[in-house]
Design a protein around this motif. Structure first.
Motif, short mmCIF file in Angstrom:
data_model
loop_
_atom_site.label_atom_id
_atom_site.label_comp_id
_atom_site.label_asym_id
_atom_site.label_seq_id
_atom_site.Cartn_x
_atom_site.Cartn_y
_atom_site.Cartn_z
N SER A 95 31.92 4.80 17.15
CA SER A 95 33.15 5.55 17.89
C SER A 95 32.62 5.72 19.22
N MET A 96 33.55 6.07 20.25
CA MET A 96 33.26 6.54 21.57
C MET A 96 34.17 7.55 22.04
N LEU A 97 33.44 8.67 22.61
CA LEU A 97 34.33 9.84 23.00
C LEU A 97 33.94 10.33 24.42
N ARG A 98 34.69 10.82 25.02
CA ARG A 98 34.34 11.56 26.21
C ARG A 98 34.51 13.30 26.14
N ASP A 99 33.38 13.84 26.34
CA ASP A 99 33.55 15.13 26.13
C ASP A 99 34.25 15.98 27.26
N PRO A 100 34.74 16.96 27.17
CA PRO A 100 35.44 17.86 28.18
C PRO A 100 34.61 17.62 29.67
N SER A 101 33.34 17.62 29.53
CA SER A 101 32.57 17.68 30.87
C SER A 101 32.50 16.51 31.54
N GLY A 102 33.04 15.33 30.76
CA GLY A 102 32.99 13.87 31.40
C GLY A 102 31.80 13.08 30.78
N HIS A 103 30.95 13.49 29.82
CA HIS A 103 29.95 12.52 29.26
C HIS A 103 30.47 11.85 28.07
N TYR A 126 23.32 8.68 15.86
CA TYR A 126 23.55 8.18 14.49
C TYR A 126 23.91 9.45 13.68
N VAL A 127 24.98 9.40 13.06
CA VAL A 127 25.67 10.39 12.10
C VAL A 127 25.77 9.86 10.75
N PRO A 128 25.75 10.82 9.97
CA PRO A 128 26.18 10.20 8.33
C PRO A 128 27.53 9.73 8.33
N ASP A 129 28.70 10.22 8.87
CA ASP A 129 30.06 9.87 8.68
C ASP A 129 30.55 9.80 10.06
N VAL A 130 30.66 8.66 10.81
CA VAL A 130 31.39 8.55 12.14
C VAL A 130 32.66 8.97 12.13
N ASP A 131 33.40 8.58 10.96
CA ASP A 131 34.92 9.02 11.01
C ASP A 131 35.11 10.46 10.90
N ALA A 132 34.40 11.04 10.32
CA ALA A 132 34.51 12.49 10.05
C ALA A 132 34.38 13.28 11.53
N LEU A 133 33.17 12.88 12.09
CA LEU A 133 32.72 13.49 13.29
C LEU A 133 33.65 12.93 14.43
N THR A 134 34.11 11.88 14.22
CA THR A 134 35.24 11.48 15.39
C THR A 134 36.31 12.35 15.19
N SER A 147 37.10 5.12 22.00
CA SER A 147 37.24 3.95 20.96
C SER A 147 37.09 4.53 19.53
N ALA A 148 38.07 4.32 18.93
CA ALA A 148 38.29 4.86 17.39
C ALA A 148 37.17 4.12 16.58
N PRO A 149 36.84 4.72 15.55
CA PRO A 149 35.79 4.12 14.63
C PRO A 149 36.00 2.75 14.29
N ALA A 150 35.07 1.76 14.41
CA ALA A 150 35.19 0.52 14.09
C ALA A 150 33.88 -0.27 13.58
N ASP A 151 33.95 -0.96 12.55
CA ASP A 151 32.93 -1.71 12.14
C ASP A 151 32.46 -2.71 13.28
N MET A 152 31.06 -2.78 13.72
CA MET A 152 30.75 -3.65 14.68
C MET A 152 29.82 -4.74 14.19
N PRO A 153 29.46 -5.73 14.88
CA PRO A 153 28.87 -6.98 14.44
C PRO A 153 27.52 -6.72 14.37
N TYR A 154 26.73 -5.69 14.83
CA TYR A 154 25.52 -5.43 14.70
C TYR A 154 24.94 -4.45 13.63
N THR A 184 27.33 4.95 12.62
CA THR A 184 26.81 5.34 11.05
C THR A 184 26.33 3.84 10.74
N PRO A 185 25.21 3.54 10.29
CA PRO A 185 24.84 2.40 9.87
C PRO A 185 25.57 1.83 8.69
N ILE A 186 25.90 0.53 8.61
CA ILE A 186 26.57 -0.14 7.41
C ILE A 186 25.84 -1.31 7.38
#
Length: 132
Positions: free
Chosen positions: A114-122, A82-90, A102-109, A128-130
């Motif tokens: 957002s979802m990212l893969r790091d250069p190591s494959g993780h 969890y981060v304060p600003d998912v758009d900025a971190l992405t 997956s780009a930042p998007a508002d989720m129903p929960y 960010t709560p909304i």
């Protein structure tokens, strides 16, 4: 002996990477991580390191022996933060070389995610709560 505060009430992920030093550099640049501890081996590889990402401890080291990095088929581990600003971190992480899954998007929960893969494959999921 008391459990250190940054280990209390948490499951601590410990990931094995090919190129742990480069991964720490990436996590610092992309996610604002700070290095807490590093134990280098005689061969220059990282035996064990700990970093803080948004106040959470992540353990990592260079892959060897029975431990290996994610395979080409994917990974069985997702790292949620969890981060304060998912758009900025992405945006910051993508600029540092993360693959945007997956780009930042508002989720129903009740989270913007957002979802990212790091250069190591993780795979990392940042939220960010909304208001739901």
């Amino acid at each position: 002996m008391d459990i250190p505060e940054h280990y209390r009430y948490s499951v601590i992920p410990h990931i094995m990477i090919d190129g742990a030093a480069e991964a720490i550099k990436f996590y610092t640049e992309a996610f604002g991580a700070s290095e807490l501890f590093r134990l280098d081996g005689d061969d220059g590889r990282i035996v064990h390191a700990e970093i803080s990402v948004q106040g959470s401890t992540l353990m990592l080291g260079d892959a060897e022996g029975p431990f290996g990095p994610p395979g080409e088929a994917g990974t069985s581990v997702l790292l949620h933060v969890y981060v304060p600003d998912v758009d900025a971190l992405t945006a910051r992480a993508a600029a540092a070389g993360a693959e945007l899954l997956s780009a930042p998007a508002d989720m129903p929960y009740g989270a913007r995610q957002s979802m990212l893969r790091d250069p190591s494959g993780h795979v990392w999921i940042f939220l960010t709560p909304i208001a739901a």
